[in-house]
Design a protein around this motif. Structure first.
Motif, PDB file in Angstrom:
ATOM      1  N   UNK A 292      25.271  -5.077  -9.626  1.00 59.50           N
ATOM      2  CA  UNK A 292      26.562  -4.970  -8.917  1.00 59.50           C
ATOM      3  C   UNK A 292      27.474  -6.123  -9.288  1.00 59.50           C
ATOM      4  N   UNK A 293      26.869  -7.318  -9.405  1.00 58.47           N
ATOM      5  CA  UNK A 293      27.687  -8.511  -9.663  1.00 58.47           C
ATOM      6  C   UNK A 293      28.162  -8.580 -11.111  1.00 58.47           C
ATOM      7  N   UNK A 294      27.441  -7.910 -12.014  1.00 62.27           N
ATOM      8  CA  UNK A 294      27.791  -7.990 -13.441  1.00 62.27           C
ATOM      9  C   UNK A 294      28.109  -6.601 -13.985  1.00 62.27           C
ATOM     10  N   UNK A 295      29.392  -6.189 -13.895  1.00 60.71           N
ATOM     11  CA  UNK A 295      29.766  -4.837 -14.331  1.00 60.71           C
ATOM     12  C   UNK A 295      29.438  -4.624 -15.820  1.00 60.71           C
ATOM     13  N   UNK A 296      29.027  -3.397 -16.120  1.00 68.04           N
ATOM     14  CA  UNK A 296      28.617  -3.057 -17.493  1.00 68.04           C
ATOM     15  C   UNK A 296      29.683  -3.437 -18.512  1.00 68.04           C
ATOM     16  N   UNK A 297      30.930  -3.137 -18.177  1.00 72.22           N
ATOM     17  CA  UNK A 297      32.023  -3.349 -19.124  1.00 72.22           C
ATOM     18  C   UNK A 297      32.184  -4.837 -19.465  1.00 72.22           C
ATOM     19  N   UNK A 298      32.052  -5.674 -18.453  1.00 68.47           N
ATOM     20  CA  UNK A 298      32.218  -7.120 -18.676  1.00 68.47           C
ATOM     21  C   UNK A 298      31.047  -7.680 -19.487  1.00 68.47           C
ATOM     22  N   UNK A 299      29.853  -7.224 -19.162  1.00 66.46           N
ATOM     23  CA  UNK A 299      28.673  -7.693 -19.894  1.00 66.46           C
ATOM     24  C   UNK A 299      28.786  -7.274 -21.365  1.00 66.46           C
ATOM     25  N   UNK A 300      29.228  -6.050 -21.573  1.00 68.10           N
ATOM     26  CA  UNK A 300      29.385  -5.554 -22.938  1.00 68.10           C
ATOM     27  C   UNK A 300      30.407  -6.381 -23.714  1.00 68.10           C
ATOM     28  N   UNK A 301      31.532  -6.669 -23.076  1.00 70.69           N
ATOM     29  CA  UNK A 301      32.547  -7.514 -23.716  1.00 70.69           C
ATOM     30  C   UNK A 301      31.957  -8.869 -24.104  1.00 70.69           C
ATOM     31  N   UNK A 302      31.164  -9.417 -23.187  1.00 68.89           N
ATOM     32  CA  UNK A 302      30.534 -10.711 -23.441  1.00 68.89           C
ATOM     33  C   UNK A 302      29.588 -10.625 -24.652  1.00 68.89           C
ATOM     34  N   UNK A 303      28.828  -9.554 -24.720  1.00 70.29           N
ATOM     35  CA  UNK A 303      27.903  -9.374 -25.850  1.00 70.29           C
ATOM     36  C   UNK A 303      28.691  -9.302 -27.162  1.00 70.29           C
ATOM     37  N   UNK A 304      29.750  -8.499 -27.161  1.00 75.92           N
ATOM     38  CA  UNK A 304      30.517  -8.318 -28.395  1.00 75.92           C
ATOM     39  C   UNK A 304      31.195  -9.619 -28.809  1.00 75.92           C
ATOM     40  N   UNK A 305      31.653 -10.363 -27.822  1.00 78.08           N
ATOM     41  CA  UNK A 305      32.311 -11.616 -28.183  1.00 78.08           C
ATOM     42  C   UNK A 305      31.281 -12.635 -28.679  1.00 78.08           C
ATOM     43  N   UNK A 306      30.062 -12.563 -28.163  1.00 77.99           N
ATOM     44  CA  UNK A 306      28.973 -13.405 -28.677  1.00 77.99           C
ATOM     45  C   UNK A 306      28.689 -13.082 -30.141  1.00 77.99           C
ATOM     46  N   UNK A 307      28.538 -11.797 -30.413  1.00 75.91           N
ATOM     47  CA  UNK A 307      28.233 -11.365 -31.784  1.00 75.91           C
ATOM     48  C   UNK A 307      29.325 -11.799 -32.753  1.00 75.91           C
ATOM     49  N   UNK A 308      30.565 -11.700 -32.283  1.00 70.81           N
ATOM     50  CA  UNK A 308      31.697 -12.031 -33.150  1.00 70.81           C
ATOM     51  C   UNK A 308      31.829 -13.540 -33.345  1.00 70.81           C
ATOM     52  N   UNK A 309      31.835 -14.288 -32.222  1.00 74.86           N
ATOM     53  CA  UNK A 309      32.052 -15.738 -32.328  1.00 74.86           C
ATOM     54  C   UNK A 309      30.945 -16.427 -33.112  1.00 74.86           C
ATOM     55  N   UNK A 423      27.769 -12.652 -17.490  1.00 74.47           N
ATOM     56  CA  UNK A 423      28.761 -13.083 -16.513  1.00 74.47           C
ATOM     57  C   UNK A 423      28.595 -12.370 -15.169  1.00 74.47           C
ATOM     58  N   UNK A 424      28.888 -13.063 -14.097  1.00 78.85           N
ATOM     59  CA  UNK A 424      29.005 -12.392 -12.804  1.00 78.85           C
ATOM     60  C   UNK A 424      30.502 -12.372 -12.487  1.00 78.85           C
ATOM     61  N   UNK A 425      30.953 -11.288 -11.887  1.00 78.02           N
ATOM     62  CA  UNK A 425      32.382 -11.144 -11.646  1.00 78.02           C
ATOM     63  C   UNK A 425      33.005 -10.356 -12.788  1.00 78.02           C
ATOM     64  N   UNK A 426      34.341 -10.417 -12.895  1.00 76.67           N
ATOM     65  CA  UNK A 426      34.980  -9.528 -13.872  1.00 76.67           C
ATOM     66  C   UNK A 426      35.551 -10.265 -15.080  1.00 76.67           C
ATOM     67  N   UNK A 427      35.063 -11.508 -15.301  1.00 73.29           N
ATOM     68  CA  UNK A 427      35.590 -12.251 -16.458  1.00 73.29           C
ATOM     69  C   UNK A 427      34.475 -12.668 -17.405  1.00 73.29           C
ATOM     70  N   UNK A 428      34.778 -12.614 -18.696  1.00 73.38           N
ATOM     71  CA  UNK A 428      33.845 -13.145 -19.677  1.00 73.38           C
ATOM     72  C   UNK A 428      34.037 -14.666 -19.744  1.00 73.38           C
ATOM     73  N   UNK A 429      33.138 -15.350 -20.423  1.00 72.40           N
ATOM     74  CA  UNK A 429      33.276 -16.808 -20.508  1.00 72.40           C
ATOM     75  C   UNK A 429      33.642 -17.219 -21.930  1.00 72.40           C
ATOM     76  N   UNK A 430      34.145 -18.446 -22.049  1.00 73.09           N
ATOM     77  CA  UNK A 430      34.634 -18.947 -23.328  1.00 73.09           C
ATOM     78  C   UNK A 430      33.561 -19.010 -24.409  1.00 73.09           C
ATOM     79  N   UNK A 431      32.446 -19.633 -24.022  1.00 75.48           N
ATOM     80  CA  UNK A 431      31.346 -19.699 -24.994  1.00 75.48           C
ATOM     81  C   UNK A 431      30.290 -18.695 -24.526  1.00 75.48           C
ATOM     82  N   UNK A 432      30.340 -17.495 -25.050  1.00 77.33           N
ATOM     83  CA  UNK A 432      29.484 -16.435 -24.504  1.00 77.33           C
ATOM     84  C   UNK A 432      27.990 -16.664 -24.735  1.00 77.33           C
ATOM     85  N   UNK A 433      27.643 -17.344 -25.826  1.00 77.47           N
ATOM     86  CA  UNK A 433      26.202 -17.496 -26.104  1.00 77.47           C
ATOM     87  C   UNK A 433      25.921 -18.746 -26.931  1.00 77.47           C
TER      88      UNK A 433
END
Ligand code: GDP
Length: 481
Positions: A292-309, A423-433
């Motif tokens: 509930x705290x970590x929406x699928x969409x936000x977690x996915x964004x975080x994963x993709x930004x990790x892979x990219x960065x 992430x918990x909440x609806x924001x990704x973080x700067x340094x994802x991984x």
């Protein structure tokens, strides 16, 4: 003979640089001598001292193991509340708590404690952990016999138990020298919710008393090894065993935990079907503690930004349908471990719909999606174990912060993972991984008396010891580096 006709390097590698003892029946545990076929040779060699200490431990275990004369004699001590005779074998009995990753890191810690204190480690695996692991020691079982007299009390073991070491200290106003008669057994309650009295286990002055107790029954879900390095009377021996502090868990986990033939079947079939032919293997563990705290969409964004960065996988080319022809198409296989299917489905779809910018071919796989953590289920645990092991066969590993499941994979593989912050909440973080500093697990709940009681600030005991730092994924935890 057969052995000497083989090149020496092959023989040495099969035993992981002397970590493993030769002479086990190979058929009954195929993974023990074949894991080397699935991974690169570890650059981390066990010290000669560690190797000799393990062989000595194996001798002790054989002499004291279940149903030996010494075991039977020591068992008799349990019929009275205090020690009567003298015993030549002392034991530490490990009991399960929490998920499989937690269990593996705490068994590894218990084994090291056994080695340091000349105890024999016996494990109470219960029905949900049978068929996961092979026996680690030659000629003698490490499984606690089913008829062990105290077994029926383990399940309800809680902080403050009247037979716990913490309680004994409390009852004697913390003055352990006031205890004149040593009990025949004590519980060590060292799980995450232990109380301030149980925590006194970690004080050096309380360790001597424990040497006299034949049976210690331990409940822990923690990797408590880093704190053993903070106990002065263990420091020299630990330094001799592990000149390279970052490799403690790497060696322990590869020494102790060999997948059973059933688990090895799951691991090798997956590997052969999806991973063996790839040029590069990437493992991605997505552990979401609170859906509930970590929406699928936000977690996915975080994963993709990790892979990219971190440039772990190539981007897709949104403008093309077909990749430009190129000679060297690298094939990369990404294995996703998660309780849930959505991350896998999105990433697989992304690489199916569009080509990669450099023409690399990406295969995306997920062994299972169990939806939730099942308790007391053997097959569920076998799948979890297989997935931990498959992750450990990666060239590049992304784990999730705070997850002991990921810690075991990184230790087995000898890998410094990128640690995904879910992430918990609806924001990704700067340094994802960010990349982990070492491949050691974090001790999440070390005793907090290294904090100053008045200011609640951390005392400098941690920074006084080189090779120990605050964990990247939790500021309360400590880890070896
Ligand atoms: P942690 O909770 O992440 O520290 O790891 P644990 O292994 O201690 O507990 C999580 C448990 O949930 C595992 O042992 C499995 O039973 C289950 N689980 C969590 N993630 C996965 C996964 O990716 N694959 C499988 N098969 N099981 C998982």
């Amino acid at each position: 003979d057969n052995l000497s006709s083989q090149p020496e390097s092959v023989v040495v590698d099969k035993l992981l640089g002397g970590l493993l003892a030769p002479g086990f029946d190979e058929e009954s545990c195929i993974s023990r001598y074949q894991s080397n076929l699935y991974r690169k040779i570890s650059p981390h060699k066990p010290s000669a001292y560690l190797v000799s200490k393990l062989r000595k431990y194996e001798d002790l275990h054989k002499r004291c193991g279940p149903y030996t004369e010494s075991y039977n004699r020591t068992l008799k001590e349990l019929s009275s509340s205090h020690i009567n005779g003298t015993v030549d074998c002392n034991y530490i009995v490990w009991t399960p708590s929490n998920g499989l990753g937690n269990r593996i890191i705490s068994m590894a810690s218990s084994f090291l404690y056994a080695v340091l204190t000349d105890r024999v480690l016996l494990v109470d695996h219960g029905p949900d952990m049978t068929d996961l692991f092979c026996e680690p020691f030659p000629d003698a079982s490490w499984v606690l016999p089913k008829d062990f007299p105290l077994s029926n009390q383990f399940y309800g073991l809680q902080p403050g138990n009247v037979h716990s070491y913490g309680h004994l200290l409390w009852a004697n106003s913390m003055n352990i020298s006031a205890v004149t008669q040593s009990p025949s057994f004590l519980y060590l309650y060292l799980a995450y919710n232990y109380d301030n009295y149980d925590k006194l286990f970690y004080q050096d002055q309380n360790q001597g008393f424990l040497q006299k107790i034949p049976w210690l029954i331990l409940k822990s879900d923690q990797y408590f090894v880093p704190y053993l390095f903070l106990i002065p009377s263990f420091q020299q021996e630990l330094g001799n065993l592990f000149p390279d502090k970052e490799t403690v868990f790497h060696h322990l986990v590869r020494y102790l935990f060999h997948p059973s033939n059933q688990a090895w079947g799951l691991i090798t079939r997956f590997h052969q079907a999806y991973l063996a032919s790839a040029d590069q293997r990437i493992g991605l563990q997505v552990r979401v503690f609170n859906r509930k705290a970590s929406p699928i969409k936000v977690v996915l964004e975080q994963i993709l930004s990790c892979i990219q960065k971190e440039k772990l996988l190539p981007q897709v080319d949104e403008k093309k349908h077909i990749a430009s022809p190129s000679k060297n198409k690298t094939s990369r296989a990404i294995t996703i471990a998660s309780l849930y299917p959505e991350y896998y489905e999105s990433i697989k779809n992304m690489y199916w719909m569009k080509p990669t910018v450099n023409g690399d071919v990406i295969g995306v796989y997920q062994p299972s999606h169990e939806e939730f953590q099942h308790f007391g289920n053997n097959i569920h645990n076998i799948k979890a174990w297989a997935e931990i092991y498959i992750l450990s066969l990666s060239d590049v590993l992304v784990t999730s912060s705070w997850s002991t499941f990921g810690y075991v994979a990184q230790g087995l593989g000898g890998l410094k993972p990128w640690m995904l912050y879910v992430p918990t909440g609806d924001k990704t973080t700067d340094r994802p991984c960010p990349r982990a500093t070492s491949m050691e697990p974090c001790f999440h709940f070390p005793p907090n008396y290294y904090k100053n009681a008045r200011t609640r600030r951390r005392l400098d005991s941690v920074s006084l010891v080189p090779h120990i730092m605050q964990c990247e994924d939790t500021s309360n935890g400590i880890k070896l580096v």
